[in-house]
Scaffold this active site. Structure first.
Site, PDB file in Angstrom:
ATOM      1  CG  ASP A   1      -1.840  -1.216   1.275  1.00 55.49           C
ATOM      2  OD1 ASP A   1      -1.568  -2.195   0.550  1.00 55.49           O
ATOM      3  OD2 ASP A   1      -2.797  -1.210   2.050  1.00 55.49           O
TER       4      ASP A   1
ATOM      5  CD  GLU B   1      -1.084  -6.174   8.641  1.00 61.62           C
ATOM      6  OE1 GLU B   1      -1.336  -5.614   9.733  1.00 61.62           O
ATOM      7  OE2 GLU B   1      -1.574  -5.791   7.559  1.00 61.62           O
TER       8      GLU B   1
HETATM    9  C1  GLC Z   1      -2.970  -4.663   3.581  1.00 53.36           C
HETATM   10  C2  GLC Z   1      -1.822  -5.159   2.736  1.00 53.36           C
HETATM   11  C3  GLC Z   1      -2.338  -6.019   1.597  1.00 53.36           C
HETATM   12  C4  GLC Z   1      -3.186  -7.140   2.172  1.00 53.36           C
HETATM   13  C5  GLC Z   1      -4.262  -6.635   3.117  1.00 53.36           C
HETATM   14  C6  GLC Z   1      -4.950  -7.745   3.888  1.00 53.36           C
HETATM   15  O1  GLC Z   1      -3.799  -3.808   2.875  1.00 53.36           O
HETATM   16  O2  GLC Z   1      -1.052  -4.099   2.249  1.00 53.36           O
HETATM   17  O3  GLC Z   1      -1.298  -6.526   0.834  1.00 53.36           O
HETATM   18  O4  GLC Z   1      -3.745  -7.892   1.152  1.00 53.36           O
HETATM   19  O5  GLC Z   1      -3.715  -5.766   4.063  1.00 53.36           O
HETATM   20  O6  GLC Z   1      -4.018  -8.527   4.597  1.00 53.36           O
END
Ligand code: GLC
Length: 423
Positions: free
Chosen positions: A164, A393
């Site tokens: 992102d 995460e």
């Molecule tokens: C965030 C990450 C993305 C992922 C999402 C759900 O937005 O940047 O890559 O798919 O979270 O885990």
């Protein structure tokens, strides 16, 4: 959690986040189904429940758009804990979805599920029903995101890359206006530390793009050219190439020659085009800004994970050396941005932290290219991180601190692969 065995722990995380026919990335922060998360999830689920793994992918493709696009989020249930929700996207679908896509891991996941299946008959049946939808998605990419037929597809929103707030987007993103964005309240900051997340200015731009595409009624024949943000991400393209190659292999095994042939043609063309993104200075690939025509001088993980495509061996060898150099500075690898760059931030999301799914893709590519020592190092670093900090995460590459959401699905999924000696 009472168990200390990492395999049991990983399975417990996957089960905790399982909603029956799809899996949420983690409770609270991400309460819906995410596209590439789901494909990694299926790979993890295949270690203990093959049937459930196929269902994960089938649910994702049940929400494919008529034009072939597979959306990045499927809002199966109402949940106020995430922003922007369906009322912002307004994509007008029977089950609400977002209007952009994510890295196409599905072809890669399909091959992995098929080759590891113990019930080959059931696997062949289920793989066969997924072949055509995945193929249509690949075709959608080359038609709608590579309108001039260059062999490389562009993302039109940073969220599509799955990375992102990467440094890669900073310059191109500065062209995206912030005027006229409807008032909003972020929900991510309820679940995570603001200093570990994207900034307000970035959020304004994310939303400006969503509103812009919404005004164009999510018409993918118009969105690419109408977007002020068109970036060619080598990691994204490499995943697509890899998925085309893997889909072709499965198609061959199932006697679907036409699908195999078209996907192989895309691989051949795109693998050559990918090489135009190589930077000798950085020892990795770089992003390309399609609007200005320039390479983007930003040594991020996007150009490292490109090794997941069948790139020439000398490129894989250079990437292995680049990772070794980073490993001299970071205690845990692979940081999502180079430590040599002053914009590196060890805690802020995609601007420095380590992400285990990315490690998994890089190690897969390095292993295939015979770069075993660095692949082993990445796997060890990944397992050290979960032993130290659990299934987070993402992680700080300097001290291994857990960051973002906890009990994270895709982290658990790839750990099951690592523990099984894959890659
Ligand atoms: C965030 C990450 C993305 C992922 C999402 C759900 O937005 O940047 O890559 O798919 O979270 O885990």
């Amino acid at each position: 959690m009472t168990t200390t065995d990492p395999r049991d722990h990983a399975i417990a995380v996957l089960k905790e986040n399982d909603r029956g026919t799809y899996t949420v990335p983690t409770k609270g922060l991400y309460p819906f189904q995410w596209n590439w998360d789901s494909c990694f999830t299926a790979i993890g689920q295949a270690h203990f429940d093959e049937n459930r793994a196929w269902t994960e992918m089938e649910t994702l493709f049940a929400h494919q758009w008529a034009d072939g696009m597979v959306p990045h989020i499927i809002f199966h249930v109402y949940d106020d804990g995430y922003f922007p929700g369906p009322d912002v996207w307004r994509t007008n679908r029977p089950v609400k979805t977002s209007g952009i896509t994510q890295p196409p891991v599905a072809g890669f996941a399909l091959k992995r599920l098929y080759e590891t299946s113990t019930d080959k008959e059931a696997a062949a049946r289920r793989a066969k029903t997924l072949l055509a939808p995945i193929h249509r998605w690949h075709r959608w990419f080359y038609a709608c995101r590579d309108p001039k037929g260059e062999g490389l597809v562009a993302i039109i929103h940073p969220w599509e890359a799955g990375r992102d707030n990467s440094v890669d987007w900073d310059e191109a993103f500065a062209r995206v206006p912030t005027e006229g964005v409807d008032p909003y309240e972020r929900r991510d900051l309820r679940h995570a530390d603001p200093s570990h997340r994207p900034t307000k200015e970035q959020y304004d731009r994310y939303l400006w793009l969503v509103q812009h595409f919404r005004e164009l009624e999510w018409d993918n024949t118009r969105l690419h050219d109408a977007s002020p943000f068109q970036v060619i991400d080598p990691g994204f393209n490499a995943i697509l190439i890899r998925s085309c190659a893997d889909l072709a292999d499965v198609a061959d095994m199932l006697g679907e020659t036409a699908i195999a042939d078209e996907n192989r043609e895309w691989v051949e063309k795109s693998i050559d085009a990918l090489d135009t993104l190589w930077s000798e200075t950085h020892g990795q690939y770089l992003c390309h800004d399609r609007v200005t025509g320039d390479l983007i001088d930003s040594a991020s993980i996007g150009g490292v994970m490109a090794v997941v495509a069948p790139v020439p061996d000398h490129r894989a060898a250079s990437i292995a050396r680049t990772i070794e150099r980073e490993a001299e500075k970071a205690r845990f690898i692979v940081p999502s941005h180079s430590l040599d760059d002053p914009r590196f931030d060890s805690k802020r999301y995609w601007r420095g932290p380590v992400w285990l799914v990315v490690n998994y893709l890089i190690a897969t590519g390095l292993r295939a290219a015979g770069e075993d020592a660095v692949a082993d190092h990445i796997v060890k670093s990944s397992l050290d991180l979960i032993a130290l900090s659990g299934f987070a995460e993402y992680y700080d590459p300097l001290d291994g601190a857990p960051l973002g959401g906890r009990t994270f699905t895709w982290t658990a999924a790839v750990v099951l692969e690592f523990l099984a000696g894959k890659p």
